[in-house]
Design an enzyme around this catalytic site. Structure first.
Site, PDB file in Angstrom:
ATOM      1  N   GLU A   1      72.502  11.881  53.215  1.00 34.17           N
ATOM      2  CA  GLU A   1      71.588  12.991  53.524  1.00 34.17           C
ATOM      3  C   GLU A   1      72.031  14.155  52.654  1.00 34.17           C
ATOM      4  O   GLU A   1      73.143  14.646  52.810  1.00 34.17           O
ATOM      5  CB  GLU A   1      71.680  13.392  55.005  1.00 34.17           C
ATOM      6  CG  GLU A   1      71.353  12.292  55.985  1.00 34.17           C
ATOM      7  CD  GLU A   1      69.897  11.888  55.968  1.00 34.17           C
ATOM      8  OE1 GLU A   1      69.075  12.602  55.354  1.00 34.17           O
ATOM      9  OE2 GLU A   1      69.584  10.838  56.544  1.00 34.17           O
TER      10      GLU A   1
ATOM     11  N   CYS B   1      70.147  22.536  54.940  1.00 34.00           N
ATOM     12  CA  CYS B   1      69.549  21.659  53.928  1.00 34.00           C
ATOM     13  C   CYS B   1      68.032  21.773  53.959  1.00 34.00           C
ATOM     14  O   CYS B   1      67.362  21.571  52.956  1.00 34.00           O
ATOM     15  CB  CYS B   1      69.976  20.218  54.164  1.00 34.00           C
ATOM     16  SG  CYS B   1      69.627  19.656  55.822  1.00 34.00           S
TER      17      CYS B   1
HETATM   18  P1  NAP Z   1      79.773  18.735  49.981  1.00 36.13           P
HETATM   19  O1  NAP Z   1      80.546  19.644  49.127  1.00 36.13           O
HETATM   20  O2  NAP Z   1      79.026  17.627  49.359  1.00 36.13           O
HETATM   21  O3  NAP Z   1      80.807  18.140  51.058  1.00 36.13           O
HETATM   22  C1  NAP Z   1      80.369  17.297  52.104  1.00 36.13           C
HETATM   23  C2  NAP Z   1      81.543  16.484  52.611  1.00 36.13           C
HETATM   24  O4  NAP Z   1      81.965  15.566  51.592  1.00 36.13           O
HETATM   25  C3  NAP Z   1      82.785  17.324  52.952  1.00 36.13           C
HETATM   26  O5  NAP Z   1      83.392  16.772  54.089  1.00 36.13           O
HETATM   27  C4  NAP Z   1      83.636  17.154  51.702  1.00 36.13           C
HETATM   28  O6  NAP Z   1      85.003  17.366  51.931  1.00 36.13           O
HETATM   29  C5  NAP Z   1      83.365  15.695  51.388  1.00 36.13           C
HETATM   30  N1  NAP Z   1      83.696  15.295  50.022  1.00 36.13           N
HETATM   31  C6  NAP Z   1      83.819  16.052  48.907  1.00 36.13           C
HETATM   32  N2  NAP Z   1      84.134  15.285  47.838  1.00 36.13           N
HETATM   33  C7  NAP Z   1      84.215  14.005  48.283  1.00 36.13           C
HETATM   34  C8  NAP Z   1      84.484  12.753  47.651  1.00 36.13           C
HETATM   35  N3  NAP Z   1      84.745  12.658  46.343  1.00 36.13           N
HETATM   36  N4  NAP Z   1      84.464  11.630  48.405  1.00 36.13           N
HETATM   37  C9  NAP Z   1      84.189  11.694  49.724  1.00 36.13           C
HETATM   38  N5  NAP Z   1      83.923  12.853  50.372  1.00 36.13           N
HETATM   39  C10 NAP Z   1      83.926  14.001  49.669  1.00 36.13           C
HETATM   40  O7  NAP Z   1      78.742  19.553  50.876  1.00 36.13           O
HETATM   41  P2  NAP Z   1      79.016  20.911  51.654  1.00 36.13           P
HETATM   42  O8  NAP Z   1      79.307  21.963  50.642  1.00 36.13           O
HETATM   43  O9  NAP Z   1      80.003  20.674  52.733  1.00 36.13           O
HETATM   44  O10 NAP Z   1      77.604  21.156  52.372  1.00 36.13           O
HETATM   45  C11 NAP Z   1      76.494  21.700  51.719  1.00 36.13           C
HETATM   46  C12 NAP Z   1      75.560  20.617  51.222  1.00 36.13           C
HETATM   47  O11 NAP Z   1      75.195  19.742  52.281  1.00 36.13           O
HETATM   48  C13 NAP Z   1      74.252  21.159  50.708  1.00 36.13           C
HETATM   49  O12 NAP Z   1      73.921  20.507  49.500  1.00 36.13           O
HETATM   50  C14 NAP Z   1      73.254  20.777  51.792  1.00 36.13           C
HETATM   51  O13 NAP Z   1      71.928  20.667  51.368  1.00 36.13           O
HETATM   52  C15 NAP Z   1      73.792  19.496  52.271  1.00 36.13           C
HETATM   53  N6  NAP Z   1      73.297  19.181  53.618  1.00 36.13           N
HETATM   54  C16 NAP Z   1      72.368  18.178  53.775  1.00 36.13           C
HETATM   55  C17 NAP Z   1      71.856  17.897  55.037  1.00 36.13           C
HETATM   56  C18 NAP Z   1      70.847  16.794  55.259  1.00 36.13           C
HETATM   57  O14 NAP Z   1      70.752  16.320  56.376  1.00 36.13           O
HETATM   58  N7  NAP Z   1      70.097  16.385  54.272  1.00 36.13           N
HETATM   59  C19 NAP Z   1      72.290  18.637  56.136  1.00 36.13           C
HETATM   60  C20 NAP Z   1      73.226  19.646  55.930  1.00 36.13           C
HETATM   61  C21 NAP Z   1      73.734  19.909  54.668  1.00 36.13           C
HETATM   62  P3  NAP Z   1      85.683  18.840  51.661  1.00 36.13           P
HETATM   63  O15 NAP Z   1      85.395  19.665  52.841  1.00 36.13           O
HETATM   64  O16 NAP Z   1      87.119  18.590  51.514  1.00 36.13           O
HETATM   65  O17 NAP Z   1      85.066  19.374  50.419  1.00 36.13           O
END
Ligand code: NAP
Ligand code: MG
Length: 482
Positions: free
Chosen positions: A250, A284
């Site tokens: 997502e 999001c």
């Molecule tokens: P993110 O930077 O992609 O991080 C999401 C999760 O992935 C965090 O727990 C992060 O850990 C982890 N992560 C980072 N690198 C990784 C890797 N190489 N392998 C496995 N896991 C890894 O996203 P965010 O900044 O937390 O959240 C914002 C984003 O989420 C936005 O793009 C938003 O649109 C999206 N979002 C989508 C939805 C939906 O349902 N479509 C809902 C809410 C948010 P760390 O904390 O250590 O970085």
């Protein structure tokens, strides 16, 4: 000193054994240290994996009623502790206390919903090939599920994933975002209080590049349910390609509000301001592009500007506050960099700077920002900003409005403002998104409705509603001859 950050591994709370530390400050006043402690390490993840594997056999055999009982128990705990959970959530994430209470209430309802889902039919009975016997196709749990979640809904998104996974007989390792560990800890406390057997739910508070990456690549993981950015989602998809691991991603959005000539403008403006500025734009499904018909453009521009200027930034715990800070200093830097680059993609009508939250001097505030006459092909109209920024775009016709709405790599949610039924039906038909709101705000969703996006916003099946069962279970077809 901040409260200790703890992981929950095979039924025990403990400090991580990693070399690096988690340190979370209040984004509304960065001098206030909230929680700290060593990160979970790869060896902590190994212990969690063993716990999840060991408990899977007995959990999948546990009756549906007992699984439902755990979820109802977790819901009760969260409801009873809503005050504390909402206040911790607001303090670590920066959303207003009212928004945090809304998130806790949604998490309670999601747990209750999946408790009900645990007891729904598990498959189909099909006619036998011979005159006797029976063919039976049954949904069975997939095994150990890795859940990787973002910081913006630090309680609710882990709840969607854990509730569905556990309801259908899987065991789980949750890797929450490092910015918001306390909300994940509260959710796990709720499962524990609900009587969840040890090992069924595990929590590893470690970095994405460490524990997150190792979880995705672990040989014993059966499925990964991820919510977060496109960059990380895409890298996860790449790393599991060619393996039997199923993934659900997502990801981000660039959600449009389409304001047609006949729209109720009062409603359109109200829904757009809420949809774009709620949670400081960090959803999001947040409205981030407004595509307005020529004839109403000037009025939309004037009203949006006026409404954004009236929003009160401040302490999220203060009931007078409309908008809190963004989640972290580094995220504010990213949002402000998007705004700076955006100056050449449109004209800055309102906001555009780091804001002050009332008496709060050192919080990560960003002013509600409106760009007008935005070039629809520019980065401002194409990249996800994840902050309180609206790009207003002008459209000359219905066809152009719909084409502009679809002209993005994303496809999560859209709002359409019109009272013309035929136009609404045309938009429903043509918009390339997973969720459409007619005369409503783009972020509103219900837990009993399938949720997710198309194109670059989603991959691998929907969350929530009955659709959740498709990801968290698989078919086993039984030919029973007599
Ligand atoms: P993110 O930077 O992609 O991080 C999401 C999760 O992935 C965090 O727990 C992060 O850990 C982890 N992560 C980072 N690198 C990784 C890797 N190489 N392998 C496995 N896991 C890894 O996203 P965010 O900044 O937390 O959240 C914002 C984003 O989420 C936005 O793009 C938003 O649109 C999206 N979002 C989508 C939805 C939906 O349902 N479509 C809902 C809410 C948010 P760390 O904390 O250590 O970085
Ligand atoms: Mg991120």
């Amino acid at each position: 000193m901040g409260e200790r950050v703890l992981s929950f591994i095979a039924g025990k709370w403990r400090e991580g054994r990693g070399e690096r530390s988690v340190r979370v400050v209040n984004p509304a006043r960065s001098s206030e240290l909230l929680w700290e402690g060593p990160e979970a390490s790869i060896s902590d993840l190994e212990d969690a994996m063993r716990g999840a594997q060991d408990s899977f056999t007995s959990w999948r055999r546990t009756s549906a009623a007992a699984r439902a009982g755990v979820l109802f128990g977790a819901a009760d705990w969260l409801r009873t502790h809503a005050g504390q959970v909402a206040s911790d959530l607001s303090r670590e994430q920066g959303k207003t206390l009212m928004e945090a209470h809304g998130e806790v209430a949604s998490a309670v309802r999601s747990l209750q919903y999946f408790a009900g889902q645990a007891q729904e039919p598990v498959g189909d009975l099909l006619p036998p090939s011979e005159t006797s016997g029976v063919i039976w196709a049954r949904r069975v749990p997939v095994g150990v599920v890795g859940c990787i979640t973002p910081w913006n809904f630090p309680l609710l998104i882990p709840t969607y994933k854990l509730a569905a996974a556990v309801a259908f007989g899987n065991t789980v390792i949750l890797k929450p975002a490092l910015n918001t560990p306390q909300s994940a800890m509260h959710l796990v406390r709720a499962f524990e209080a609900g009587g969840c057997p040890s090992g069924v739910v595990n929590l590893t508070i470690g970095s994405g590049s460490g524990v997150g990456r190792a979880l995705v690549q672990h040989a014993a993981v059966a499925a990964i349910s991820f919510t977060g950015s496109n960059a990380v989602g895409t890298s996860i998809a790449r790393s599991v390609a060619g393996t039997p691991v199923r993934v659900q991603l997502e990801m981000g959005g660039k959600n449009p509000a389409l304001v047609f000539e006949d729209a109720d403008l009062g409603l359109a403006i109200d829904m757009t301001v809420r949809g774009a500025m709620g949670m400081a734009g960090q959803r999001c499904t947040a409205t981030s592009r407004v595509i307005a018909a020529d004839s109403v453009y000037a009025e939309v521009e004037r009203s949006l500007s006026e409404r954004l200027q009236a929003l009160r930034l401040g302490d999220p715990l203060d009931s007078e506050t409309d908008m809190g800070p963004v989640v972290s200093e580094s995220h504010r830097r990213e949002v402000l960099a998007h705004i700076e680059r955006g100056r050449s993609n449109g004209s800055l009508a309102t906001g555009g700077a780091a804001g002050r939250g009332g008496s709060l001097e050192n919080g990560f505030f960003v002013q509600p920002t409106l760009f007008t006459d935005v070039d629809p092909d520019s980065p401002l109209a194409q990249e996800e900003i994840f902050g309180p920024v609206i790009s207003l775009i002008r459209a000359a016709s219905v066809e152009e409005t719909l084409a502009l709405a679809n002209q993005t790599q994303f496809g999560l949610s859209a709002s359409v403002f019109t009272n013309d039924l035929r136009l609404a039906m045309q938009a429903i038909d043509e918009l390339q998104v997973g969720v459409v709101h007619i005369n409503g705000q783009s972020p509103a969703i219900e837990r009993y409705v399938p949720f997710g996006g198309t194109k670059g916003s989603g991959h691998g099946g929907r969350e929530q509603g009955r659709a959740a069962r498709e990801f968290f279970t698989e078919w086993k077809s039984v030919y029973l001859s007599s």
